[in-house]
Design a protein around this motif. Structure first.
Motif, PDB file in Angstrom:
ATOM      1  N   SER A  77       0.556  -1.135  -0.177  1.00 47.53           N
ATOM      2  CA  SER A  77      -0.417  -0.414   0.277  1.00 47.53           C
ATOM      3  C   SER A  77       1.187   0.977  -0.267  1.00 47.53           C
ATOM      4  O   SER A  77       1.678   0.920   0.358  1.00 47.53           O
ATOM      5  N   GLY A 129      -6.116  -6.588  -8.352  1.00 48.47           N
ATOM      6  CA  GLY A 129      -6.927  -5.427  -7.522  1.00 48.47           C
ATOM      7  C   GLY A 129      -6.081  -4.726  -6.891  1.00 48.47           C
ATOM      8  O   GLY A 129      -5.145  -4.568  -5.866  1.00 48.47           O
ATOM      9  N   GLY A 149      -2.836  -5.178  -4.703  1.00 52.06           N
ATOM     10  CA  GLY A 149      -2.519  -6.794  -4.882  1.00 52.06           C
ATOM     11  C   GLY A 149      -1.884  -7.313  -5.951  1.00 52.06           C
ATOM     12  O   GLY A 149      -3.202  -6.614  -7.025  1.00 52.06           O
TER      13      GLY A 149
HETATM   14  C1  BTN Z   1     -10.526  -5.793  -5.352  1.00 55.00           C
HETATM   15  O1  BTN Z   1      -9.488  -6.277  -6.931  1.00 55.00           O
HETATM   16  O2  BTN Z   1     -11.209  -5.706  -4.857  1.00 55.00           O
HETATM   17  C2  BTN Z   1      -9.237  -5.051  -4.324  1.00 55.00           C
HETATM   18  C3  BTN Z   1      -7.840  -5.606  -4.336  1.00 55.00           C
HETATM   19  C4  BTN Z   1      -7.388  -4.945  -3.093  1.00 55.00           C
HETATM   20  C5  BTN Z   1      -5.640  -5.997  -2.233  1.00 55.00           C
HETATM   21  C6  BTN Z   1      -4.732  -5.210  -1.919  1.00 55.00           C
HETATM   22  S1  BTN Z   1      -3.863  -5.874  -1.439  1.00 55.00           S
HETATM   23  C7  BTN Z   1      -2.830  -4.938  -0.195  1.00 55.00           C
HETATM   24  C8  BTN Z   1      -3.357  -3.487   0.061  1.00 55.00           C
HETATM   25  N1  BTN Z   1      -4.337  -4.045   1.273  1.00 55.00           N
HETATM   26  C9  BTN Z   1      -5.686  -4.934   1.395  1.00 55.00           C
HETATM   27  O3  BTN Z   1      -5.974  -5.587   2.367  1.00 55.00           O
HETATM   28  N2  BTN Z   1      -5.528  -4.462   0.346  1.00 55.00           N
HETATM   29  C10 BTN Z   1      -5.295  -4.082  -0.526  1.00 55.00           C
END
Ligand code: BTN
Length: 259
Positions: A77, A129, A149
């Motif tokens: 992040s 995502g 991610g």
């Molecule tokens: C999606 O497609 O629904 C979004 C997914 C996002 C995943 C990333 S991984 C790093 C960050 N920390 C999380 O808890 N989620 C995002």
């Protein structure tokens, strides 16, 4: 605990940024990288990147879960604390997906497509995502967190998925360097962020050119609400413009599928 195979120095060599990732925090395992950057106010630096080799309560959009496979995924992040005024903020969502798409094209020459609002696909399969979350005080956003991610080296996927998943390894046939890829994404993201104020249209156009659903009949599901119409365009803030027999509607959230 088993040692990670992520080598920070290998990322560093490729990182060409001025502020994104210059403060880099590494964790072996966390619940969610987004959650830490949103809530830990001792982390203040604009552009801080928090990376986790394993994430056990990864959050996805619309309350979904995001599954990370240790050593195979990229899970990180980015914290933004400056220049968060003004309505260009929504563009950061699209800017992040354009940065990932550009990176995958640069490094692997894959056929990358974008799905509103910010899924990154290889043709029709989801490879990345993105979840943007924020903390506000009154009307002002204090912390904006862009969580990314990427499925990098997973050979297979088990389970049920909203969109069929894929990894760079499955698409390219090769095991990829996570260090090289994260550096490329951070380089591209900083480059795009610099354009947000001066040239937001170029970001919108970069997004549009990779979205194959514009002009198509779509269905948008947002909780209990389902709407149908033609995906006309995105507006200057990145919201979806949907036309139906009653005219043009603006869509702020939801899952889009072709109909
Ligand atoms: C999606 O497609 O629904 C979004 C997914 C996002 C995943 C990333 S991984 C790093 C960050 N920390 C999380 O808890 N989620 C995002």
């Amino acid at each position: 605990m088993r040692k990670s195979n992520f080598v920070i120095e290998e990322m560093d060599i490729k990182l060409k940024t001025n502020f994104i990732g210059t403060n880099f925090i590494y964790y072996d395992e966390v619940d969610s990288t987004n959650e830490i950057l949103l809530n830990d106010t001792s982390i203040k630096n604009h552009g801080t990147v928090l990376f986790a080799d394993n994430q056990v309560k990864g959050r996805g959009r619309l309350g979904r879960e995001w599954i990370t496979i240790k050593d195979s995924s990229l899970t990180f992040s980015i914290l933004l604390t400056e220049n968060l005024r003004g309505n260009r903020i929504n563009l950061i969502n699209l800017a992040a997906s354009v940065a990932v798409a550009q990176s995958l094209e640069n490094l692997y020459q894959l056929d990358v497509r974008l799905k509103w609002p910010n899924d990154v696909l290889i043709q029709t399969r989801k490879v990345c995502g993105i979840l943007v979350e924020s903390v506000s005080k009154g009307d002002e956003i204090e912390r904006l967190v862009v969580g990314i991610g990427v499925n990098v080296n997973q050979p297979i996927f088990e389970g049920k998925f909203n969109i069929p998943p894929t990894s760079i390894r499955k698409e390219s046939g090769k095991v990829s360097s996570r260090e090289r890829l994260i550096a490329e994404i951070l380089n591209e993201f900083e480059r795009i962020l610099k354009r947000i104020k001066k040239d937001p249209d170029s970001i919108l156009n970069s997004w549009r050119s990779r979205c194959k659903m514009i002009g198509e009949k779509i269905k948008v599901v947002d909780g209990e609400n389902t709407t149908y119409g033609i995906f006309e365009d995105i507006d200057d803030k990145g919201f979806l413009l949907l036309s139906d027999k009653d005219g043009m509607k603006k869509v702020f959230n939801g899952d889009v599928t072709l109909r």
